[in-house]
Design an enzyme around this catalytic site. Structure first.
Site, PDB file in Angstrom:
ATOM      1  N   SER A   1      -5.642   4.944  -0.816  1.00 47.40           N
ATOM      2  CA  SER A   1      -4.937   3.508  -0.911  1.00 47.40           C
ATOM      3  C   SER A   1      -5.975   2.719  -1.187  1.00 47.40           C
ATOM      4  CB  SER A   1      -4.996   3.060   0.713  1.00 47.40           C
ATOM      5  OG  SER A   1      -4.784   1.068   0.698  1.00 47.40           O
ATOM      6  N   SER A   2      -6.049   1.326  -2.121  1.00 48.04           N
ATOM      7  CA  SER A   2      -6.832   0.611  -2.556  1.00 48.04           C
ATOM      8  C   SER A   2      -6.957  -0.352  -1.847  1.00 48.04           C
ATOM      9  CB  SER A   2      -6.730  -0.005  -4.372  1.00 48.04           C
ATOM     10  OG  SER A   2      -6.674   0.643  -5.036  1.00 48.04           O
TER      11      SER A   2
ATOM     12  N   THR B   1      -2.159   2.368  -7.488  1.00 47.47           N
ATOM     13  CA  THR B   1      -3.272   2.528  -9.037  1.00 47.47           C
ATOM     14  C   THR B   1      -3.182   3.432 -10.005  1.00 47.47           C
ATOM     15  OG1 THR B   1      -4.836   1.856  -6.684  1.00 47.47           O
ATOM     16  CG2 THR B   1      -4.970   3.503  -8.140  1.00 47.47           C
TER      17      THR B   1
ATOM     18  N   GLU C   1       1.946  -7.937   2.577  1.00 51.16           N
ATOM     19  CA  GLU C   1       2.022  -7.769   3.765  1.00 51.16           C
ATOM     20  C   GLU C   1       2.371  -8.030   4.661  1.00 51.16           C
ATOM     21  OE1 GLU C   1      -1.939  -6.086   4.830  1.00 51.16           O
ATOM     22  OE2 GLU C   1      -2.159  -5.037   2.815  1.00 51.16           O
TER      23      GLU C   1
ATOM     24  N   GLY D   1       0.161  -5.828  -2.730  1.00 54.74           N
ATOM     25  CA  GLY D   1       1.157  -6.442  -2.502  1.00 54.74           C
ATOM     26  C   GLY D   1       1.505  -7.167  -1.469  1.00 54.74           C
TER      27      GLY D   1
ATOM     28  N   ASN E   1      -1.050   4.877   3.045  1.00 54.56           N
ATOM     29  CA  ASN E   1      -0.898   6.086   1.425  1.00 54.56           C
ATOM     30  C   ASN E   1      -2.537   6.732   1.537  1.00 54.56           C
ATOM     31  OD1 ASN E   1      -1.739   6.340  -1.126  1.00 54.56           O
ATOM     32  ND2 ASN E   1      -1.730   4.409  -2.059  1.00 54.56           N
TER      33      ASN E   1
ATOM     34  N   SER F   1       0.820  -1.395  -0.317  1.00 56.37           N
ATOM     35  CA  SER F   1      -0.103   0.212  -0.153  1.00 56.37           C
ATOM     36  C   SER F   1       0.752   1.740   0.091  1.00 56.37           C
ATOM     37  CB  SER F   1      -0.804  -0.021   1.311  1.00 56.37           C
ATOM     38  OG  SER F   1      -2.006   1.170   1.397  1.00 56.37           O
ATOM     39  N   GLY F   2       0.604   2.619  -0.933  1.00 55.72           N
ATOM     40  CA  GLY F   2       1.551   3.346  -1.192  1.00 55.72           C
ATOM     41  C   GLY F   2       2.625   3.276  -1.931  1.00 55.72           C
TER      42      GLY F   2
END
Length: 1080
Positions: free
Chosen positions: A160-161, A112, A389, A387, A157, A107-108
């Site tokens: 973040s998605s 996206t 984690e 990704g 992020n 994330s971040g």
């Protein structure tokens, strides 16, 4: 000639990690840092793109960059995401190979944004046309909708998605987009009811409250204050750089472009509002007679508003939060819910309601963007998924376990496809393939997904087992089944080496993933896998009047009661991952690995430990080793020969044979060891990067020598060119100088000749002048003698006849000369042409007095005629009115002198232009000759009321100044006379004929500053009309006015009114109105 470029030109660090030497984790990280510091955020590992998040805008995504990378070889330019997107698109369009682009990272890291750049590039390079542009716009506009409902602000992020997205973009045979299909994976629905500290709920909640209009919020029964909703965290409600109001407008516009109907958008917003209302429900215990506590809703206002939004009966939903019905075969058992169970039911309903709404949005977007044609289509898939984690504090739960399982599967398919691609290229080029040793993570995937002993299978089995099921019982089962597995670690397992491992808590287990060891806390695994929603709540939702709710909760239909337990979250995700893997295996893969350089979301900061952590769990070092296991670098013969041909005399400057033979001659001449390269059918394969760098160094030295040679030749050419220019310039200067000298010499000779000629002509002229003067003197002498002789003769005759008529002739001559002198003097002293100019020259002689006055009169009449001839008809009429005013009031009315210099305009209220008086203007049939505001005097108190005074050829009209309403209309035939005073006031009385229809209300006493103009126009109308008598003008300081049945005397006196400078009218008694006029 086109300039050939290469990835190796002007390289900062190493553009392709395959070429890094020596290869180690430290050199890998240092190369990333070096490129990041120079804003080079993209780096290759063969055909894989590493993308570093710069946390700032870079000028590398312009239309010029798109054209630069369009239809270019992958390694032809510096690393860029556009190069990968172009390679994938051209392979799909030209080679008819379905493509997929896998974007991974934590994330971040910018996943996206990377997917947006890929889609925008493909949209820019594919075909154009109205339908094509519409499809592209719909595909691009699906992103804002999904981001609003699926993205949230996290500590890592701001956008973040919180879901995985896979989009298949479908193309026709020309490469033009036809449509697309979107699949979503594992929405983080637990965020709806609870967010970690420093994070927000999904964007759409904040966008709705910030950007919706007051009317929309009122319909949704919402308030803009975030603090009024329990599901919204307050510590991060506002985010710097995010404009929620503007984003809401963008989402509404995107939904319209994608194809959402207005009623669908309203239904979606109502469901979002219902989730917020649902979070405000609070419960309290209520004791029953059987000793059990039953939950009750504290404040039913939010429940009422939510039910109104969804169209559900309040009592039905209220009962669903208090009771639970369990069905088993033909039996139904109803049990009460305590407060804790009620809160669980509330949160479960909120999560299900939002997650099902999100799935419906994805399906609705798919309906709009799906391809309309049924012909065979080419497909490009874009996978934007979470990704690997790993939370450092060990707070990894069910969500991280599922995410990491997905990444294990992606790593497995990545290694398989990468090796397969390498092997295919070796076979295609005729190079011998040698097996490559690598870590196969299939054993880890089997540990998780095995149908019998896999962790997910045991979790499902534990959830379905009757009896007491807890997270601890699940961990016990794992310890029993997986204790001997080499990649599973638990402190309570039979494996004795972990019994004293204090880094492994008792309620946790650890898995050795390909990216490293991850510690999972089992708390919440069973509940999150069950993801239960009580059947009573599903049935209550199905009873809603809103059609969208019925679609989201089909299991609530009483006619389709299904007693079978719904599939668990783990089972659903494993099935969807399996489908995704099958889909990816049918396509040619392209990889983008996203890395974030720091946790501060700031530019120019590179944290080595964080980047190293990501490099490990993304398996980038493993990727480089697989790529370098055979030959590290390969290149087609033509560009290779073009790049290095200057290193050999036989190939420089041009090689006329086949490119392969040229490369063979080149490498032989450079004495490169044979084991360092191999010849393929179309490419040269170089085993060690040192060989490539040796060639690059030789090329750099050769280019320097060539540059020196070129500079030498250029300087020689420039010097010779300069010399030839100087020589040519000298010839030109000499020619111009000789020309100048000859011109100067010629001008001197010409000047001398002119001087000589002028002297000769002067001498001849003076000689001729002397001759002419002599001749003239002779002629004058003869004339003088003749004149004297004739004079003698005349005098002799004059003396003879003098006494007879000499006196009369002298008198006539004298009078003639005096008259001539008089007229000539009069011509010079003539006055101006202005009729008002009364000056006239003085009389020079007394006997001309009559003539002098007559000439003055004639001249004045003549210039008056000339002056009148210049008048227009309008000006003539104005002067005629002024003349009539003079005849009426001159020396009779003290107000007259002040009116002489004022033009008679007629319309002083602009009745034709003023919209306020348009209705009044339409009521008047004839042309309005005069329109002004006058004061109508009241006989009771002598005060005036403003009225609009309109005068036409047939009537006069009095109307209210404010409303334009007609108060009186008097035909001019009914008007007998007008009375005014001799003073400087503006009072006048309009007297009506006795017995006329207008005389019923009596005469009118009015006051106006433009009295002279009003009465003059009235008098002229009577004078020019043949059907009515001329209106009499009575000028007197005392006159009678008929008010209905009474006659009142109006008397004007000179005095000082109370207001100091105005005219004052005061009632003395019932028969007398006294008007005080200031003394002149």
């Amino acid at each position: 000639m086109e300039v050939k470029t290469s990835l190796l030109d002007n390289m900062i660090g190493v553009g392709d990690m395959v070429l890094i030497e020596p290869l180690s984790e430290d050199t890998f990280i240092e190369n990333l840092r070096k490129r990041f510091d120079h804003n080079e955020i993209y780096t290759y590992i063969g055909s894989v793109v590493i993308s570093m998040n710069p946390y700032k805008s870079l000028p590398i995504y312009t239309a010029e960059k798109v054209e630069e990378y369009r239809n270019r070889n992958f390694y032809e330019l510096s690393p860029h995401i556009y190069a990968l997107a172009d390679e994938a698109y051209r392979s799909l369009r030209d080679q008819d190979k379905d493509q997929c682009i896998l974007i991974t990272g934590e994330s971040g890291a910018g996943k996206t944004e990377a997917s947006k750049f890929v889609m925008s590039y493909v949209a820019a390079v594919c075909g154009k046309g109205q339908e094509v542009n519409k499809v592209k716009e719909q595909l691009l506009q699906s992103n804002p909708v999904l981001e609003a409902f699926g993205n949230a602000k996290t500590v890592r992020n701001d956008n973040s998605s919180r879901f995985g997205k896979y989009m298949d973009i479908e193309f026709d045979f020309k490469g033009d987009p036809l449509g697309g299909v979107i699949s979503n994976y594992l929405l983080e629905k637990s965020r709806v009811v609870k967010q970690p500290r420093g994070e927000r709920n999904f964007h759409i909640f904040y966008q709705l409250l910030s950007g919706a209009s007051d009317d929309t919020l009122q319909k949704l029964k919402l308030d803009r204050d975030f603090s009024k909703y329990n599901y919204l965290s307050l510590d991060s409600a506002t985010v710097n750089g995010l404009d929620d109001a503007a984003s809401f407008r963008t989402v509404r516009n995107a939904m319209q472009i994608v194809g959402f109907m207005e009623d669908e958008v309203q239904s979606v917003l109502e469901l979002v509002a219902a989730v917020l209302k649902l979070g405000n429900l609070e419960f309290k215990p209520e004791s029953r007679c059987n000793g059990f506590d039953e939950s009750r809703i504290k404040d039913k206002n939010d429940l009422k508003e939510m039910c109104e939004l969804l169209g559900i009966e309040q009592s039905v939903l209220e009962r669903a939060f208090s009771y639970r019905t369990v069905e088993a075969k033909m039996e139904k058992v109803s049990t009460t819910l305590n407060v804790a169970q009620a809160y669980y039911a509330r949160d479960a309903l909120a999560k299900n309601l939002y997650s099902r709404l999100f799935s419906w949005l994805v399906n609705r977007i798919n309906e709009s963007i799906k391809a309309q044609t049924k012909s065979r289509k080419k497909v490009m898939g874009v996978l934007d998924i979470y990704g690997f984690e790993i939370f450092e504090n060990g707070d990894n739960s069910f969500e991280q376990f599922i995410i990491n399982y997905c990444n294990e599967k992606l790593q497995q398919i990545f290694i398989e496809l990468t090796l397969h691609e390498e092997q295919e290229e070796y076979i295609r080029e005729g190079i011998e393939w040698t097996n490559i040793e690598y870590f196969n993570n299939a054993i880890i995937c089997d540990l998780i997904e095995n149908n019998k002993n896999g962790i997910l299978a045991m979790l499902d089995e534990e959830c379905l087992r009757p009896g007491t099921v807890t997270d601890e019982t699940f961990l016990d089962k794992l310890n029993t089944v997986c204790a001997e597995h080499q990649h599973f670690e638990s402190r309570q397992s039979k494996n004795s080496k972990f019994l004293t491992d204090h880094s492994l808590p008792h309620n946790c287990f650890r898995i050795q993933h390909y990216a490293g060891k991850v510690l999972y806390r089992v708390e919440g695994f069973v509940d999150k896998n069950n993801d239960l929603l009580y059947r009573d709540l599903s049935q209550a939702m199905y009873k809603a009047n809103q059609s969208l709710i019925k679609i989201l909760f089909p299991e609530g239909n009483p006619a389709k009661v299904n007693l079978k337990r719904p599939p668990t979250a783990g089972f659903q995700f494993r099935a969807s991952v399996g489908t995704l893997m099958k889909n990816l295996l049918t396509k040619n893969p392209n990889y983008i690995r996203c890395i974030k350089p720091n946790d501060k979301k700031a530019a120019h900061i590179f944290t080595d430990s964080l980047v190293c952590h990501q490099v490990r769990y993304l398996g980038l070092m493993e990727n480089v080793r697989v790529r370098r296991a055979g030959y590290a670098f390969r290149q087609a013969y033509e560009p290779c020969l073009e790049r290095y041909k200057m290193l050999c005399k036989q190939t420089w400057p041009h090689w006329k044979g086949p490119a392969r033979e040229g490369v063979e001659v080149l490498l032989k001449n450079l004495q490169v060891p044979a084991e360092e390269f191999a010849y393929g059918r179309s490419k040269i394969f170089i085993r060690n990067p040192r060989t490539l760098f040796f060639l690059e160094e030789k090329r750099r030295q050769c280019l320097e020598d060539l540059a020196t040679l070129i500079q030498k030749i250029y300087r020689g050419w420039k010097s010779r060119t300069h010399f030839l220019l100087l020589k040519k310039s000298q010839v030109v200067v000499a020619a111009w100088y000789r020309r100048f000298a000859q011109q100067k010499k010629y001008q001197n000779i010409r000047s001398s000749a002119l001087v000589v000629q002028s002297f000769i002509r002067g001498w001849k002229a003076r000689k001729l002048l002397r001759e002419l003067k002599h001749k003239k003197r002779c002629e004058e002498a003869v004339t003088t003698i003749s004149a004297y002789w004739h004079g003698t003769q005349v005098r002799r005759d004059y003396r003879k006849f003098f006494r007879a008529n000499a006196g009369k002739k002298i008198y006539d001559f004298t009078i003639q000369r005096i008259m001539q002198k008089y007229f000539m003097g009069l011509k010079k002293t003539m006055p101006s042409m202005s009729p008002v100019d009364k000056s006239w020259p003085a009389r020079p002689y007394g006997f001309l007095d009559g003539t002098h006055q007559e000439l003055r009169r004639v001249f004045h009449l003549w210039r008056c005629k000339k002056y009148r001839s210049q008048f227009t008809e309008e000006k003539k009429a104005t002067y005629e009115e002024k003349l009539a005013a003079s005849e009426l009031f001159k020396d009779k009315k003290a107000l007259y002198p002040s009116s002489v210099g004022q033009p008679f305009k007629g319309d002083y209220v602009e009745i034709t232009k003023n919209p306020k008086y348009q209705k009044l203007n339409s009521l008047v049939e004839d042309k309005v000759l005069l329109a002004d505001v006058v004061s109508k005097i009241n006989r009771a108190n002598g005060k005036g009321a403003p009225r609009i005074f309109l005068l036409t050829k047939k009537s006069l009209v009095l109307a209210d100044q404010k409303t334009g309403q007609v108060k009186a209309s008097v035909p001019l035939l009914d008007l007998s006379s007008v009375s005014v005073s001799t003073q400087s006031d503006g009072f006048f009385a309009l007297k009506l004929k006795e017995g006329s229809t207008s005389a019923a209300k009596g005469d009118f006493l009015l006051s106006s500053d433009r009295l002279i103009e009003i009465i003059t126009k009235l008098h002229r109308i009577g004078a020019t009309s043949a059907d009515r008598n001329q209106i009499n003008i009575d000028i007197s300081d005392e006159f009678l006015v008929q008010f209905k049945q009474d006659k009142v005397c109006v008397k004007f006196i000179q005095g000082t009114p109370k207001n100091g400078n105005g005219v004052a009218c005061k009632r003395k008694n019932n028969r007398l109105l006294e008007v005080s006029v200031p003394s002149p």
